[in-house]
Scaffold this active site. Structure first.
Site, PDB file in Angstrom:
ATOM      1  N   ASP A   1     -10.702   2.056  -3.462  1.00 35.42           N
ATOM      2  CA  ASP A   1     -11.260   1.830  -2.122  1.00 35.42           C
ATOM      3  C   ASP A   1     -12.782   1.856  -2.171  1.00 35.42           C
ATOM      4  OD1 ASP A   1      -8.936   1.437  -0.786  1.00 35.42           O
ATOM      5  OD2 ASP A   1      -8.797   3.451   0.051  1.00 35.42           O
TER       6      ASP A   1
ATOM      7  N   ASP B   1       0.834  -1.205   0.000  1.00 35.39           N
ATOM      8  CA  ASP B   1       0.000   0.000   0.000  1.00 35.39           C
ATOM      9  C   ASP B   1       0.872   1.260   0.000  1.00 35.39           C
ATOM     10  OD1 ASP B   1      -2.315   1.482   0.139  1.00 35.39           O
ATOM     11  OD2 ASP B   1      -3.096   0.500   1.936  1.00 35.39           O
TER      12      ASP B   1
HETATM   13  C1  DGJ Z   1      -5.866   1.832   1.943  1.00 35.76           C
HETATM   14  C2  DGJ Z   1      -6.249   0.630   1.127  1.00 35.76           C
HETATM   15  O1  DGJ Z   1      -6.701   1.002  -0.125  1.00 35.76           O
HETATM   16  C3  DGJ Z   1      -7.283  -0.179   1.899  1.00 35.76           C
HETATM   17  O2  DGJ Z   1      -7.735  -1.259   1.144  1.00 35.76           O
HETATM   18  C4  DGJ Z   1      -6.661  -0.637   3.192  1.00 35.76           C
HETATM   19  O3  DGJ Z   1      -5.609  -1.522   2.928  1.00 35.76           O
HETATM   20  C5  DGJ Z   1      -6.175   0.558   3.990  1.00 35.76           C
HETATM   21  N1  DGJ Z   1      -5.319   1.395   3.213  1.00 35.76           N
HETATM   22  C6  DGJ Z   1      -5.443   0.105   5.224  1.00 35.76           C
HETATM   23  O4  DGJ Z   1      -4.894   1.132   5.936  1.00 35.76           O
END
Ligand code: DGJ
Length: 744
Positions: free
Chosen positions: A558, A488
């Site tokens: 997301d 991430d």
């Molecule tokens: C952002 C990601 O896009 C989410 O899916 C998740 O992993 C969060 N970060 C976790 O902090």
């Protein structure tokens, strides 16, 4: 042994048959893909269906001659000529220069701008020599005065109708040269349109939770800049373009010139319409805050800039890119196997992960047929919320008293493999790492360090930081049986200072940082064969062809709300293959407060790489039964979804339903997903004509339910493509799928 030539009649017949087959059918060439026609000073780069022709003109500059459908004969080509100049316009400024330096009377967007050590800021690049090796052409250009060279590398992908351009800038002078802008190249439209028509640009724009929205606009005089200055690809814009002749192309028809840049840092595409109505797209490193100092003998290589042409509309442009990604860009492992069905803990537990909770989720996921269990954020350091812990990659002993092993073993005993979330490029100020190394982050001394999501960025351009990050991830992989990282990156760059090096070197961070990310990923995979990576950046913030060279999949957005997702997915698949498009089924109400049936959510997520992200402890028995059936169905159709040819039949942007068809490459199987979001005025859905099937074949029709108006057992390819299927979807968020299998 040389093949015997065909008798003339047979050859003519064959040519006619080939022509009669779909206009977009590939005709493999028996000629070399790259040819130099010495008399005319032309370079012909040929794919199965396209030609890209460059010429060296009277001024010894390299110029575009043709980019479009494949030409039948070399003798149809004219040598490159500069145009005639007139008041305030020079011949060199008016021609379709293939890699213009900023110098002389050239006012269009340059590909390269440099400052020499003596203060000279004028660069005129002329053709010097070339090399041809198989599918690759290298053109050597040189400045008229200084020993500053540019090697333009063209790699042709014959079966994909795409080529990649890349430039290497070499400082052969005795002093430093500052590269102030460096593009990978320019893709020029091969002809000016008549006065009553203008080219149209299609690109992808958006923001967090709203990525890859399709934008279409006419290309007016001046420049349209698509870019990221955020240090990473960004959610806001994506380095992809497609151009058609003023709306003459649609999903199925029309000429489309398209391309994408392979770079996950600051990038820029300049779409320019010159006063002469020439349209060109210059792409490469973003020149904003750029300054790459080349010591004598040093080189700088730009990212690859891919470009292709089709006369089969936007649908065919996407399919060409998808296939190139699977066959030429993605790491081997991703190309060779289908993506597993994944479960991810984030939306279920957020930071509240612990051993019993994750084990319980894993058991439920396994019962649905999930193949990979991924524990998301919250498992390390003091990470109980997003204000602490990033940088401290040690397992939290309260949540996992015996480390990760008991959970990993449990997941494995359930028949799944284990994946883990990491965000290795970041640090929370509240972390042991930051307390020990406050100088490791991007910053300017005596200036604020802006936080975003309470975090700062580790300066991966520094070797010591690279080593720390590599060692932390390497240790995790060595100590635990982890098969997958969700990698991430949850903020964009600010205050991009690198005080440890001299001010002249600091701007290199824009280039060295993304390169370090790629290098660490590659090193980890070399050390731990079989490990896979998903690129995530708060959703789809780092999706581009550069990243796809290093990871097996990407997190699309997301926003997992199914109806919103259909549009995000439509835009995503314009440029990127559904194989890498990770899509989860999550709980409702979701974003926008919307509530959709579980079935609709599954049939949406199944159109990419399927994942489940809901809180399974709240799913009813009926939900579990439906999910198990859906996962089983997905496993049957996933080779088609992930590696077949995608035909977008109805758009969720233009219609009240999204209908997509995925066809096996040999045409023996297909699957159609139909998701209707809102019926109004009792309107029936339009009949959709399928595409890409074998016309004379007969297909058995496997329905998921009774949502087809007619109930035939079998239909021919012609019937499916000419008469079509009518889905009986009603009300809100109704969805179904149909599977076709060739039986005759
Ligand atoms: C952002 C990601 O896009 C989410 O899916 C998740 O992993 C969060 N970060 C976790 O902090």
């Amino acid at each position: 042994m040389r093949p015997r030539p065909l008798p003339v009649r047979t050859a003519l017949l064959l040519a006619a048959v080939l022509q009669a087959a779909a206009s977009t059918a590939a005709v493999p060439s028996s000629r070399p893909t790259v040819r130099y026609l010495a008399d005319a000073r032309l370079f012909v780069l040929e794919t199965d269906r396209t030609s890209y022709v460059l010429g060296v003109n009277e001024q010894n500059e390299v110029q575009l001659v043709h980019w479009g459908a494949r030409l039948a004969r070399d003798s149809d080509l004219e040598p490159a000529h500069t145009r005639e100049g007139y008041a305030f316009e020079s011949p060199e400024g008016l021609s379709e220069n293939e890699y213009p330096g900023w110098g002389g009377l050239r006012f269009a967007e340059p590909c390269l701008k440099v400052s020499f050590a003596d203060g000279v800021r004028d660069l005129v690049l002329k053709y010097a020599s070339h090399e041809i090796q198989g599918d690759t052409l290298v053109l050597h250009l040189k400045d008229i005065g200084y020993d500053l060279g540019v090697d333009l590398t063209y790699r042709v992908f014959p079966g994909h109708d795409i080529l990649a351009k890349q430039a290497t800038i070499r400082n052969g002078t005795t002093g430093p040269v500052v590269v102030e802008s460096a593009a990978s190249g320019v893709f020029s439209m091969p002809f000016r349109l008549p006065d009553d028509r203008v080219y149209r640009l299609t690109h992808l724009a958006g923001r967090w939770a709203n990525e890859t929205q399709i934008v279409r606009e006419t290309i007016e005089p001046g420049k349209k800049v698509l870019e990221s200055r955020r240090g990473t690809t960004s959610h806001q814009a994506n380095p992809f373009f497609a151009i058609d002749e003023g709306g003459r192309a649609d999903e199925e028809h029309g000429r489309v010139w398209f391309g994408a840049l392979a770079w996950s840092g600051n990038w820029k595409l300049v779409v320019e319409r010159t006063p002469e109505n020439l349209v060109r797209v210059t792409g490469g490193f973003n020149d904003f805050d750029f300054g790459y100092r080349l010591a004598p003998g040093e080189r700088l290589t730009t990212p690859r800039f891919y470009g292709g042409f089709t006369s089969g509309g936007f649908g065919e442009a996407s399919r060409l890119l998808h296939r190139l990604e699977i066959e030429e860009i993605l790491p081997d492992r991703a190309a060779r196997r289908v993506r597993p069905v994944l479960y991810n803990s984030w939306e279920a537990t957020e930071f509240a992960v612990d051993e019993p909770g994750q084990k319980a989720l894993a058991e439920k996921a396994a019962r649905l047929g999930v193949e990979r269990f991924v524990m998301d954020d919250g498992w390390f350091g003091a990470r109980n919320h997003d204000r602490a812990g990033l940088g401290d990659w040690t397992v939290n002993p309260k949540k996992f008293p015996s480390g990760l092993k008991p959970l990993v073993d449990h997941v494995k005993s359930l028949g799944m493999d284990f994946g883990l979330w990491v965000e290795p490029e970041m640090v929370n100020p509240d972390s042991d790492l930051y307390r020990a190394h406050p100088d490791w982050v991007l910053h300017f001394p005596q200036r604020p360090r802006s936080e975003s999501r309470n975090q700062l960025i580790l300066n991966l351009a520094r070797k010591d930081v690279q080593e720390y990050v590599f060692a932390a991830l390497d240790r995790l992989l060595t100590e635990n049986e982890i098969r997958f990282f969700k990698w991430d990156m949850n903020r964009h760059f600010s205050e991009p200072g690198w005080p440890a090096v001299s001010p002249e070197e600091q701007k290199k961070v824009w280039v060295e940082y993304p390169r370090a990310v790629y290098a660490i990923m590659d090193r980890l995979k070399a050390r731990h064969p079989g490990v896979e990576i998903e690129s995530c950046s708060g959703g789809g913030g780092r999706v581009d062809l550069g990243m796809l060279e290093h990871v097996e999949e990407v997190w699309t957005s997301d926003n997992t709300e199914a109806f919103d997702r259909l549009r995000i997915q439509e835009g995503f698949t314009m440029a990127y293959t559904p194989k890498v498009m990770m899509a989860w089924v999550t709980d409702v109400p979701n974003m926008n407060g919307r509530v959709t049936p579980l079935r609709y959510r599954f049939l949406t997520a199944m159109q990419g790489s399927l994942g489940i992200g809901g809180n399974l402890s709240r799913w009813s028995e009926a939900d579990g039964k439906l999910a198990t059936d859906m996962v089983a169905y997905y496993k049957r159709v996933r080779p088609l979804v992930q590696e077949g040819s995608l035909h977008r039949l109805l758009s969720p942007t233009d219609d009240d339903a999204a209908v997509n068809e995925y066809v096996a490459r040999d045409g023996k199987e297909a699957v159609v997903f139909a998701c209707r979001h809102s019926q109004q005025y009792l309107h029936a859905l339009p009949t959709v004509r399928l595409r890409g099937l074998v016309a004379e074949a007969v297909y058995r029709i496997e329905r998921m339910d009774d949502r087809l108006v007619d109930k035939p057992q079998t239909l021919s390819g012609t019937a499916l493509m000419e008469r079509g299927l009518t889905f009986d979807l009603r009300g809100d968020f109704d969805a179904t799928s149909v599977r076709l299998e060739r039986v005759e």
